[in-house]
Design a protein around this motif. Structure first.
Motif, PDB file in Angstrom:
ATOM      1  N   THR A 111       0.700  -1.011   0.154  1.00  0.00           N
ATOM      2  CA  THR A 111       0.113   0.106   0.192  1.00  0.00           C
ATOM      3  C   THR A 111       0.866   1.146  -0.106  1.00  0.00           C
ATOM      4  OG1 THR A 111      -0.158   0.112   2.508  1.00  0.00           O
ATOM      5  CG2 THR A 111      -1.693  -1.158   1.206  1.00  0.00           C
ATOM      6  N   VAL A 112       0.228   2.291  -0.285  1.00  0.00           N
ATOM      7  CA  VAL A 112       1.032   3.642  -0.291  1.00  0.00           C
ATOM      8  C   VAL A 112       1.758   3.756   0.999  1.00  0.00           C
ATOM      9  CG1 VAL A 112       0.605   6.266  -0.149  1.00  0.00           C
ATOM     10  CG2 VAL A 112      -0.353   4.818  -1.996  1.00  0.00           C
ATOM     11  N   LEU A 113       1.150   3.766   2.291  1.00  0.00           N
ATOM     12  CA  LEU A 113       1.986   3.771   3.327  1.00  0.00           C
ATOM     13  C   LEU A 113       3.260   2.883   3.664  1.00  0.00           C
ATOM     14  CD1 LEU A 113       2.081   5.344   6.242  1.00  0.00           C
ATOM     15  CD2 LEU A 113       0.206   3.832   7.323  1.00  0.00           C
ATOM     16  N   GLU A 114       2.714   1.569   3.241  1.00  0.00           N
ATOM     17  CA  GLU A 114       3.653   0.444   3.478  1.00  0.00           C
ATOM     18  C   GLU A 114       5.012   0.902   2.522  1.00  0.00           C
ATOM     19  OE1 GLU A 114       0.728  -3.315   4.210  1.00  0.00           O
ATOM     20  OE2 GLU A 114       1.569  -3.015   2.385  1.00  0.00           O
ATOM     21  N   ASN A 115       4.551   1.491   1.176  1.00  0.00           N
ATOM     22  CA  ASN A 115       5.895   2.023   0.444  1.00  0.00           C
ATOM     23  C   ASN A 115       6.655   2.757   1.032  1.00  0.00           C
ATOM     24  OD1 ASN A 115       6.015   1.586  -2.752  1.00  0.00           O
ATOM     25  ND2 ASN A 115       4.045   1.201  -2.240  1.00  0.00           N
ATOM     26  N   LEU A 116       6.045   3.726   2.135  1.00  0.00           N
ATOM     27  CA  LEU A 116       6.997   4.493   2.858  1.00  0.00           C
ATOM     28  C   LEU A 116       7.580   3.907   4.086  1.00  0.00           C
ATOM     29  CD1 LEU A 116       5.249   6.528   1.188  1.00  0.00           C
ATOM     30  CD2 LEU A 116       5.088   7.917   3.139  1.00  0.00           C
ATOM     31  N   THR A 117       7.086   3.022   4.515  1.00  0.00           N
ATOM     32  CA  THR A 117       7.630   2.301   5.803  1.00  0.00           C
ATOM     33  C   THR A 117       8.423   1.264   5.586  1.00  0.00           C
ATOM     34  OG1 THR A 117       5.675   0.813   6.106  1.00  0.00           O
ATOM     35  CG2 THR A 117       5.530   3.106   7.356  1.00  0.00           C
ATOM     36  N   LEU A 118       8.244   0.607   4.420  1.00  0.00           N
ATOM     37  CA  LEU A 118       9.542  -0.640   4.221  1.00  0.00           C
ATOM     38  C   LEU A 118      10.854  -0.329   4.347  1.00  0.00           C
ATOM     39  CD1 LEU A 118       9.201  -3.632   3.060  1.00  0.00           C
ATOM     40  CD2 LEU A 118       9.799  -2.806   0.871  1.00  0.00           C
ATOM     41  N   ALA A 119      11.416   0.510   3.964  1.00  0.00           N
ATOM     42  CA  ALA A 119      12.828   0.887   4.210  1.00  0.00           C
ATOM     43  C   ALA A 119      13.236   1.192   5.583  1.00  0.00           C
ATOM     44  CB  ALA A 119      13.394   1.685   3.010  1.00  0.00           C
ATOM     45  N   PRO A 120      12.464   2.080   6.158  1.00  0.00           N
ATOM     46  CA  PRO A 120      12.786   2.547   7.484  1.00  0.00           C
ATOM     47  C   PRO A 120      12.725   1.306   8.219  1.00  0.00           C
ATOM     48  CG  PRO A 120      11.359   4.307   6.596  1.00  0.00           C
ATOM     49  CD  PRO A 120      11.446   3.161   5.669  1.00  0.00           C
ATOM     50  N   VAL A 121      11.718   0.519   8.225  1.00  0.00           N
ATOM     51  CA  VAL A 121      11.586  -0.560   9.214  1.00  0.00           C
ATOM     52  C   VAL A 121      12.595  -1.658   9.025  1.00  0.00           C
ATOM     53  CG1 VAL A 121       9.994  -2.368   9.891  1.00  0.00           C
ATOM     54  CG2 VAL A 121       9.129  -0.348   9.357  1.00  0.00           C
ATOM     55  N   ASN A 174      19.999  -4.281  -0.040  1.00  0.00           N
ATOM     56  CA  ASN A 174      20.965  -4.878  -0.933  1.00  0.00           C
ATOM     57  C   ASN A 174      20.377  -5.816  -1.745  1.00  0.00           C
ATOM     58  OD1 ASN A 174      20.703  -7.304   0.665  1.00  0.00           O
ATOM     59  ND2 ASN A 174      22.055  -6.985   2.124  1.00  0.00           N
ATOM     60  N   GLN A 175      20.992  -6.748  -2.391  1.00  0.00           N
ATOM     61  CA  GLN A 175      20.732  -7.518  -3.666  1.00  0.00           C
ATOM     62  C   GLN A 175      19.576  -8.564  -2.934  1.00  0.00           C
ATOM     63  OE1 GLN A 175      20.735  -7.431  -6.844  1.00  0.00           O
ATOM     64  NE2 GLN A 175      22.523  -6.237  -7.009  1.00  0.00           N
ATOM     65  N   ALA A 176      20.203  -9.247  -1.841  1.00  0.00           N
ATOM     66  CA  ALA A 176      19.123 -10.085  -1.154  1.00  0.00           C
ATOM     67  C   ALA A 176      18.054  -9.699  -0.579  1.00  0.00           C
ATOM     68  CB  ALA A 176      20.098 -11.015  -0.173  1.00  0.00           C
ATOM     69  N   GLN A 177      18.279  -8.420  -0.231  1.00  0.00           N
ATOM     70  CA  GLN A 177      16.819  -7.834   0.557  1.00  0.00           C
ATOM     71  C   GLN A 177      16.028  -7.448  -0.421  1.00  0.00           C
ATOM     72  OE1 GLN A 177      19.169  -4.761   2.791  1.00  0.00           O
ATOM     73  NE2 GLN A 177      18.836  -5.831   4.725  1.00  0.00           N
ATOM     74  N   THR A 178      16.498  -6.803  -1.619  1.00  0.00           N
ATOM     75  CA  THR A 178      15.521  -6.471  -2.590  1.00  0.00           C
ATOM     76  C   THR A 178      14.580  -7.773  -3.023  1.00  0.00           C
ATOM     77  OG1 THR A 178      17.185  -4.816  -3.317  1.00  0.00           O
ATOM     78  CG2 THR A 178      15.598  -5.697  -5.218  1.00  0.00           C
ATOM     79  N   MET A 179      15.720  -8.738  -3.405  1.00  0.00           N
ATOM     80  CA  MET A 179      14.794 -10.085  -3.919  1.00  0.00           C
ATOM     81  C   MET A 179      13.722 -10.404  -2.714  1.00  0.00           C
ATOM     82  SD  MET A 179      14.951 -12.068  -6.319  1.00  0.00           S
ATOM     83  CE  MET A 179      16.310 -11.684  -7.448  1.00  0.00           C
ATOM     84  N   ARG A 180      14.229 -10.539  -1.566  1.00  0.00           N
ATOM     85  CA  ARG A 180      13.298 -11.017  -0.549  1.00  0.00           C
ATOM     86  C   ARG A 180      12.088  -9.997  -0.250  1.00  0.00           C
ATOM     87  NH1 ARG A 180      14.641 -11.443   5.801  1.00  0.00           N
ATOM     88  NH2 ARG A 180      12.705 -11.701   6.647  1.00  0.00           N
ATOM     89  N   TYR A 181      12.137  -8.664  -0.394  1.00  0.00           N
ATOM     90  CA  TYR A 181      11.138  -7.709  -0.030  1.00  0.00           C
ATOM     91  C   TYR A 181      10.234  -7.286  -0.892  1.00  0.00           C
ATOM     92  CZ  TYR A 181      13.279  -7.823   4.803  1.00  0.00           C
ATOM     93  OH  TYR A 181      13.859  -8.295   6.026  1.00  0.00           O
ATOM     94  N   ASP A 184       9.543  -5.823 -13.316  1.00  0.00           N
ATOM     95  CA  ASP A 184       9.995  -4.678 -13.973  1.00  0.00           C
ATOM     96  C   ASP A 184      11.169  -4.275 -13.168  1.00  0.00           C
ATOM     97  OD1 ASP A 184      10.434  -2.089 -15.136  1.00  0.00           O
ATOM     98  OD2 ASP A 184       8.885  -1.040 -13.941  1.00  0.00           O
ATOM     99  N   PHE A 185      12.232  -3.910 -14.006  1.00  0.00           N
ATOM    100  CA  PHE A 185      13.560  -3.816 -13.488  1.00  0.00           C
ATOM    101  C   PHE A 185      13.851  -2.386 -12.474  1.00  0.00           C
ATOM    102  CE2 PHE A 185      18.241  -2.607 -13.697  1.00  0.00           C
ATOM    103  CZ  PHE A 185      18.604  -3.742 -12.849  1.00  0.00           C
ATOM    104  N   GLY A 186      12.666  -1.516 -12.811  1.00  0.00           N
ATOM    105  CA  GLY A 186      12.378  -0.470 -12.021  1.00  0.00           C
ATOM    106  C   GLY A 186      12.117  -0.580 -10.485  1.00  0.00           C
ATOM    107  N   GLN A 187      11.685  -1.792 -10.367  1.00  0.00           N
ATOM    108  CA  GLN A 187      11.389  -2.318  -8.778  1.00  0.00           C
ATOM    109  C   GLN A 187      12.483  -2.455  -7.965  1.00  0.00           C
ATOM    110  OE1 GLN A 187       7.997  -2.853  -7.514  1.00  0.00           O
ATOM    111  NE2 GLN A 187       7.544  -1.589  -9.014  1.00  0.00           N
ATOM    112  N   SER A 188      13.526  -3.180  -8.582  1.00  0.00           N
ATOM    113  CA  SER A 188      14.756  -3.326  -8.174  1.00  0.00           C
ATOM    114  C   SER A 188      15.474  -2.157  -7.899  1.00  0.00           C
ATOM    115  CB  SER A 188      15.701  -4.308  -8.999  1.00  0.00           C
ATOM    116  OG  SER A 188      15.162  -5.673  -9.162  1.00  0.00           O
TER     117      SER A 188
END
Lengths: 246, 262
Positions: free
Chosen positions: A99-109, B170-177, B157-161
């Motif tokens: 979701t929009v909010l999850e897009n924002l929180t994924l990296a910080p968390v 990192n590469q592994a976290q990108t793959m996983r999340y 789509d490569f843009g997601q990576s």
């Protein structure tokens, strides 16, 4: 306001795609808080230059020092350097499964180990700032292009970066949505964010830029203030470019 | 909006999952299901001494078939993920090993692989028959699953990576999340097909002294000589299982695609 040491120091970088030279001996300093707008015809290497700053594009020679660390040095942990730089893409690239909010929180968390509740508060505050708090629980696909790009800016800001990189942020938008995205970028600039922006929006460059950089064929042709650049360009190629687009 | 087009990938040759949009297919599924259940009830009632007795023989075979299928698919998914990642790896040696494995497995018939692994294993270690069957099946299906994972990951789509990498993953976290959670929904239909194909292919392990549905049936048939009745019931039991499974899988697929709905 300007510090003596530049926060980004690009020195003599070269980049090849096969035999094609995408970047030709490019050097550029960006001081903290400065707004640099990079202009140039398509294929001039401006996106490649921007993407080399956070190493989405590797360079073949030269150095790029960001906040005292050489991003091109394999011994440096590029991931922690990237955390200090937010990036906004032409095609938004929001995480489609979040979701929009999850897009924002994924990296910080995940990367900063921020508590979920704290990340949510931060995320909602940022969504407020870009004017789409009411879309917090929507998925990206339900949003217009302008809304998606504003979410993308908020997502980058959620990591509290020192620098924001913009790669043609309005080029994929319908004309009526460009304004809402530029408005957010202007606000960000007023708040003192260090910004490097690749764009075709001349109005934005005039209003916001401290430095305008004009590139052609992989090289920097001319650098100057917006006044200098738009009123008294010195290089023939700059003049030609401005004639074509203005 | 163009971004919501899901890239369809087409791998595997198992049973087609019923597409809920296709009314013709859905009703075929119902007819097949009702027909199968009807026959499985009517035949033993009509003829309890033959059809009825086969049915009493088969249940522990069904459990063995399920056991072999589930263990094999679980192992094949792990092997498949590693193989898919290996095939996409920029490291040439990892890439070569993964590609070689896929080439070899795809070039040898499953039945031959089953015999080969069963007797090759038997030369060095003593493993239970079921484990040997599971290892052989997952070794084979892991290669096919690897191609499914590879296609699924590549479809994102490569843009997601790039977005994830730009944030500091990192590469592994990108793959996983970011990549795998999205690839999973593209992968699920072909994985479902492989799952059903695998379930049917477990019938091959009956030649390795594993008492699955088919072997239990054959044991009954060889002492009663009711071959026709036995194989009729066996076919119906397999059909019932795959019909139910394909329905479950297509429902899962529906649920996973929730974020594409506008």
């Amino acid at each position: 306001m300007k510090n003596a040491d530049p926060i980004i120091r690009i020195q003599n970088i070269n980049k090849y795609f096969g035999t094609f030279q995408a970047l030709n001996n490019v050097s550029l300093d960006v001081t903290s808080g400065e707004k640099v707008v990079v202009l140039g015809p398509s294929g001039s290497g401006k996106s490649t230059l921007l993407r080399s700053i956070n190493q989405l594009e590797s360079i073949d020679s030269g150095s790029i020092i960001v906040d005292g660390r050489n991003v091109a040095d394999p011994a440096e942990d590029i991931n922690t350097i990237r955390m200090e730089m937010g990036m906004v893409f032409q095609s938004f690239n929001l995480y489609k499964h979040k979701t929009v909010l999850e897009n924002l929180t994924l990296a910080p968390v995940k990367l900063k180990k921020m508590a979920e509740s704290q990340a949510n508060d931060l995320g909602l505050a940022l969504l407020d700032k870009v004017g789409i708090r009411d879309k917090a629980d929507s998925y990206p696909v339900m949003l217009s292009g302008g809304q998606q790009q504003r979410v993308a800016i908020a997502r980058a800001l959620a990591m509290e970066p020192k620098i924001m990189l913009f790669d043609e942020p309005t080029s994929a938008l319908d004309p009526e949505m460009i304004g809402e995205v530029l408005e957010v970028m202007v606000t960000l600039a007023r708040e003192g964010m260090t910004m490097v922006v690749v764009t075709h929006e001349m109005g934005f460059a005039r209003e916001v830029a401290d430095q305008v950089v004009f590139m052609d064929e992989g090289a920097i042709v001319e650098v100057g203030t917006p006044d200098h650049f738009f009123e008294n360009p010195t290089h023939e190629r700059t003049i030609k470019f401005l004639e074509q687009i203005l | 909006m163009a971004e919501c087009d899901v890239k369809k990938i087409d791998v595997g040759d198992g049973a087609a999952l019923p597409d809920p949009e296709d009314k013709g297919l859905v009703s075929a599924w119902w007819i097949a299901l009702i027909g199968t259940i009807g026959l499985l009830i009517a035949l033993p009632v009509k003829d309890p001494d033959t059809y009825g007795r086969v049915l009493t023989f088969i249940p522990d075979g069904i459990l063995v078939t399920f056991e072999v299928t589930i263990l094999s698919i679980a192992l094949a998914l792990v092997i498949g993920l590693l193989t898919g990642l290996g095939r996409l790896s920029k490291n040439r040696y990892i890439n070569l090993i993964a590609s070689l494995y896929v080439e070899v497995v795809r070039g040898v018939p499953l039945l031959v692989q089953l015999f080969y692994i069963y007797f090759a294993l038997g030369r060095f270690v003593r493993v239970p028959d079921i484990m040997a069957a599971v290892i052989a099946l997952s070794f084979c299906y892991g290669a096919y699953m690897g191609e499914v994972f590879r296609a699924g990951i590549k479809s994102i789509d490569f843009g997601q990576s790039e977005a994830a990498l730009s944030q500091g993953f990192n590469q592994a976290q990108t793959m996983r999340y970011v990549i795998l959670p999205q690839a999973w929904r593209t992968i699920l239909p072909p994985v479902g097909n492989e799952f059903i194909a695998l379930l049917k292919d477990t019938s091959l392990v009956s030649i390795l002294a594993v008492s699955d549905i088919l072997r239990r049936g054959r044991e009954y048939a060889s002492e009663s000589f009711n071959y026709f009745e036995t194989y009729t019931i066996i076919a119906l039991v397999y059909l019932l299982i795959t019909l139910v499974l394909s329905k479950i899988l297509s429902n899962m697929e529906q649920r996973l695609s929730h974020y594409e709905k506008r």
